[in-house]
Scaffold this motif. Structure first.
Motif, PDB file in Angstrom:
ATOM      1  N   PRO A   1      -2.275  16.545   3.003  1.00 44.78           N
ATOM      2  CA  PRO A   1      -1.527  17.769   3.310  1.00 44.78           C
ATOM      3  C   PRO A   1      -1.119  17.836   4.781  1.00 44.78           C
ATOM      4  O   PRO A   1      -1.916  17.536   5.669  1.00 44.78           O
ATOM      5  N   ILE A   2       0.129  18.219   5.026  1.00 42.80           N
ATOM      6  CA  ILE A   2       0.607  18.418   6.398  1.00 42.80           C
ATOM      7  C   ILE A   2       1.501  19.658   6.435  1.00 42.80           C
ATOM      8  O   ILE A   2       2.005  20.103   5.399  1.00 42.80           O
ATOM      9  N   SER A   3       1.695  20.189   7.626  1.00 44.51           N
ATOM     10  CA  SER A   3       2.607  21.318   7.811  1.00 44.51           C
ATOM     11  C   SER A   3       3.343  21.133   9.133  1.00 44.51           C
ATOM     12  O   SER A   3       2.747  21.250  10.204  1.00 44.51           O
ATOM     13  N   SER A   4       4.623  20.825   9.035  1.00 44.04           N
ATOM     14  CA  SER A   4       5.431  20.680  10.251  1.00 44.04           C
ATOM     15  C   SER A   4       5.577  22.021  10.960  1.00 44.04           C
ATOM     16  O   SER A   4       5.589  22.092  12.191  1.00 44.04           O
ATOM     17  N   LYS A   5       5.658  23.085  10.180  1.00 45.28           N
ATOM     18  CA  LYS A   5       5.831  24.417  10.759  1.00 45.28           C
ATOM     19  C   LYS A   5       4.639  24.802  11.618  1.00 45.28           C
ATOM     20  O   LYS A   5       4.786  25.428  12.680  1.00 45.28           O
ATOM     21  N   LEU A   6       3.435  24.440  11.169  1.00 48.64           N
ATOM     22  CA  LEU A   6       2.220  24.769  11.913  1.00 48.64           C
ATOM     23  C   LEU A   6       1.799  23.640  12.854  1.00 48.64           C
ATOM     24  O   LEU A   6       0.746  23.726  13.490  1.00 48.64           O
ATOM     25  N   SER A   7       2.615  22.599  12.923  1.00 49.48           N
ATOM     26  CA  SER A   7       2.305  21.418  13.750  1.00 49.48           C
ATOM     27  C   SER A   7       0.955  20.807  13.375  1.00 49.48           C
ATOM     28  O   SER A   7       0.219  20.301  14.227  1.00 49.48           O
ATOM     29  N   ASP A   8       0.637  20.876  12.102  1.00 49.73           N
ATOM     30  CA  ASP A   8      -0.604  20.297  11.589  1.00 49.73           C
ATOM     31  C   ASP A   8      -0.244  19.038  10.795  1.00 49.73           C
ATOM     32  O   ASP A   8       0.156  19.116   9.636  1.00 49.73           O
ATOM     33  N   PHE A   9      -0.396  17.876  11.437  1.00 45.89           N
ATOM     34  CA  PHE A   9       0.031  16.626  10.806  1.00 45.89           C
ATOM     35  C   PHE A   9      -1.134  15.786  10.291  1.00 45.89           C
ATOM     36  O   PHE A   9      -0.930  14.691   9.771  1.00 45.89           O
ATOM     37  N   ASN A  10      -2.346  16.291  10.443  1.00 47.22           N
ATOM     38  CA  ASN A  10      -3.509  15.673   9.805  1.00 47.22           C
ATOM     39  C   ASN A  10      -3.632  14.178  10.132  1.00 47.22           C
ATOM     40  O   ASN A  10      -4.010  13.378   9.274  1.00 47.22           O
ATOM     41  N   ASN A  11      -3.291  13.824  11.373  1.00 44.44           N
ATOM     42  CA  ASN A  11      -3.366  12.416  11.804  1.00 44.44           C
ATOM     43  C   ASN A  11      -2.581  11.486  10.879  1.00 44.44           C
ATOM     44  O   ASN A  11      -2.973  10.335  10.655  1.00 44.44           O
ATOM     45  N   ILE A  12      -1.476  11.983  10.349  1.00 42.62           N
ATOM     46  CA  ILE A  12      -0.747  11.230   9.334  1.00 42.62           C
ATOM     47  C   ILE A  12      -0.255   9.877   9.845  1.00 42.62           C
ATOM     48  O   ILE A  12      -0.311   8.873   9.128  1.00 42.62           O
ATOM     49  N   PHE A  13       0.210   9.816  11.086  1.00 40.01           N
ATOM     50  CA  PHE A  13       0.769   8.554  11.580  1.00 40.01           C
ATOM     51  C   PHE A  13      -0.330   7.522  11.837  1.00 40.01           C
ATOM     52  O   PHE A  13      -0.130   6.329  11.612  1.00 40.01           O
ATOM     53  N   ARG A  14      -1.482   7.976  12.271  1.00 41.29           N
ATOM     54  CA  ARG A  14      -2.623   7.063  12.387  1.00 41.29           C
ATOM     55  C   ARG A  14      -3.044   6.554  11.014  1.00 41.29           C
ATOM     56  O   ARG A  14      -3.393   5.382  10.843  1.00 41.29           O
ATOM     57  N   ARG A  15      -3.003   7.435  10.042  1.00 41.78           N
ATOM     58  CA  ARG A  15      -3.416   7.056   8.692  1.00 41.78           C
ATOM     59  C   ARG A  15      -2.424   6.077   8.072  1.00 41.78           C
ATOM     60  O   ARG A  15      -2.805   5.189   7.295  1.00 41.78           O
ATOM     61  N   ILE A  16      -1.160   6.223   8.415  1.00 40.22           N
ATOM     62  CA  ILE A  16      -0.153   5.270   7.937  1.00 40.22           C
ATOM     63  C   ILE A  16      -0.433   3.884   8.515  1.00 40.22           C
ATOM     64  O   ILE A  16      -0.417   2.874   7.799  1.00 40.22           O
ATOM     65  N   VAL A  17      -0.693   3.831   9.813  1.00 41.39           N
ATOM     66  CA  VAL A  17      -0.992   2.555  10.461  1.00 41.39           C
ATOM     67  C   VAL A  17      -2.259   1.939   9.869  1.00 41.39           C
ATOM     68  O   VAL A  17      -2.312   0.734   9.578  1.00 41.39           O
ATOM     69  N   ASN A  18      -3.283   2.757   9.678  1.00 37.05           N
ATOM     70  CA  ASN A  18      -4.551   2.257   9.140  1.00 37.05           C
ATOM     71  C   ASN A  18      -4.373   1.691   7.729  1.00 37.05           C
ATOM     72  O   ASN A  18      -4.921   0.632   7.395  1.00 37.05           O
ATOM     73  N   ALA A  19      -3.596   2.388   6.898  1.00 37.51           N
ATOM     74  CA  ALA A  19      -3.360   1.907   5.536  1.00 37.51           C
ATOM     75  C   ALA A  19      -2.566   0.604   5.540  1.00 37.51           C
ATOM     76  O   ALA A  19      -2.804  -0.287   4.719  1.00 37.51           O
ATOM     77  N   ALA A  20      -1.623   0.488   6.471  1.00 31.01           N
ATOM     78  CA  ALA A  20      -0.823  -0.737   6.562  1.00 31.01           C
ATOM     79  C   ALA A  20      -1.678  -1.920   7.015  1.00 31.01           C
ATOM     80  O   ALA A  20      -1.447  -3.063   6.602  1.00 31.01           O
ATOM     81  N   GLU A  21      -2.678  -1.644   7.858  1.00 36.52           N
ATOM     82  CA  GLU A  21      -3.538  -2.720   8.356  1.00 36.52           C
ATOM     83  C   GLU A  21      -4.643  -3.084   7.371  1.00 36.52           C
ATOM     84  O   GLU A  21      -5.258  -4.139   7.491  1.00 36.52           O
ATOM     85  N   HIS A  22      -4.911  -2.214   6.403  1.00 36.41           N
ATOM     86  CA  HIS A  22      -5.923  -2.489   5.371  1.00 36.41           C
ATOM     87  C   HIS A  22      -5.280  -2.253   3.996  1.00 36.41           C
ATOM     88  O   HIS A  22      -5.662  -1.328   3.267  1.00 36.41           O
ATOM     89  N   PRO A  23      -4.295  -3.061   3.652  1.00 43.69           N
ATOM     90  CA  PRO A  23      -3.476  -2.807   2.456  1.00 43.69           C
ATOM     91  C   PRO A  23      -4.243  -2.790   1.145  1.00 43.69           C
ATOM     92  O   PRO A  23      -3.879  -2.053   0.225  1.00 43.69           O
ATOM     93  N   HIS A  24      -5.312  -3.580   1.034  1.00 42.64           N
ATOM     94  CA  HIS A  24      -6.033  -3.675  -0.241  1.00 42.64           C
ATOM     95  C   HIS A  24      -6.661  -2.347  -0.660  1.00 42.64           C
ATOM     96  O   HIS A  24      -6.981  -2.162  -1.841  1.00 42.64           O
TER      97      HIS A  24
ATOM     98  N   PRO B 298       0.841  -1.202   0.000  1.00 38.30           N
ATOM     99  CA  PRO B 298       0.000   0.000   0.000  1.00 38.30           C
ATOM    100  C   PRO B 298       0.872   1.247   0.000  1.00 38.30           C
ATOM    101  O   PRO B 298       1.980   1.237   0.539  1.00 38.30           O
ATOM    102  N   CYS B 299       0.373   2.306  -0.608  1.00 37.33           N
ATOM    103  CA  CYS B 299       1.153   3.545  -0.725  1.00 37.33           C
ATOM    104  C   CYS B 299       0.302   4.760  -0.356  1.00 37.33           C
ATOM    105  O   CYS B 299      -0.893   4.808  -0.661  1.00 37.33           O
TER     106      CYS B 299
END
Length: 212
Positions: free
Chosen positions: A130-153, A96-97
């Motif tokens: 979209p994310i912004s490290s400068k604004l500390s707005d990460f849009n739940n990116i790490f949760r979304r990475i985990v979710n995509a890895a757990e539902h690869p299809h 998954p990507c």
């Protein structure tokens, strides 16, 4: 990577020269905790990674991060996405990507939305996050990475070549099913005919011979 480890944002930027690792715990809804291991690879290191036939076998998900204000960064990210997707189709180690649009606090390059929408739709994956490290707005990116890895299809990209190959295989399978169905019908007809011969009643019709 620094934000994943809880480090503060720095205005100075140092491009990734070597591979970098980071491990942290990601808390999901419901209090569930998952350990996420990230490996950051510079764009020049992707070719080396893919040189091994089983390189993607150990990968649960690939995340492509680009500078949303720089069109050349976007083009390079899509090229790498195509490389990884194509390699996965060739080796059967499809992963998954996700695409991440960094520096969302800056103005996007012209045609950014149209280009990203076209690529994500063509390859069947989620639009850039979209994310912004400068604004500390990460849009739940790490949760979304985990979710995509757990539902690869749901997030496996598909190239045009891979799509054509799958359509060809489906066509071949349908043809084999039709041939198999014809053979089964012929076999059943033969069996029924033989059963008719076996169960038929023999009658004497005089000079005309015997019939069943």
């Amino acid at each position: 990577m620094n934000s994943f480890l809880g480090r503060p944002y720095l205005d100075s930027y140092s491009p990734t020269a070597d591979e970098q690792y980071a491990v942290n715990v990601v808390e999901l809804p419901g209090g569930i905790k998952k350990t996420l291991f990230l490996l950051e690879i510079h764009e020049d290191g992707v070719s080396k990674l893919l040189s091994s036939k089983e390189s993607l076998a150990r990968c649960d998900i690939a995340v492509f991060v680009y500078d949303s204000s720089d069109e050349s960064s976007w083009k390079r990210a899509t090229e790498l996405l195509m490389d990884v997707a194509g390699d996965g189709e060739d080796t059967s180690y499809e992963v998954p990507c996700l695409i991440v649009a960094a520096k969302d606090d800056l103005d996007s390059f012209p045609m950014a939305i149209q280009n990203s929408t076209r690529v994500s739709q063509d390859m069947g994956i989620e639009a850039p996050i979209p994310i912004s490290s400068k604004l500390s707005d990460f849009n739940n990116i790490f949760r979304r990475i985990v979710n995509a890895a757990e539902h690869p299809h749901l997030s496996i990209p598909e190239t045009e070549a891979g799509r054509s190959r799958k359509q060809y295989h489906r066509l071949i399978n349908r043809s084999l099913m039709v041939v198999s169905g014809m053979l089964i019908v012929w076999h059943l007809t033969t069996v029924l005919f033989l059963m008719h011969l076996k169960l038929g009643v023999v009658e004497n019709v005089g000079d005309h011979g015997w019939i069943f």
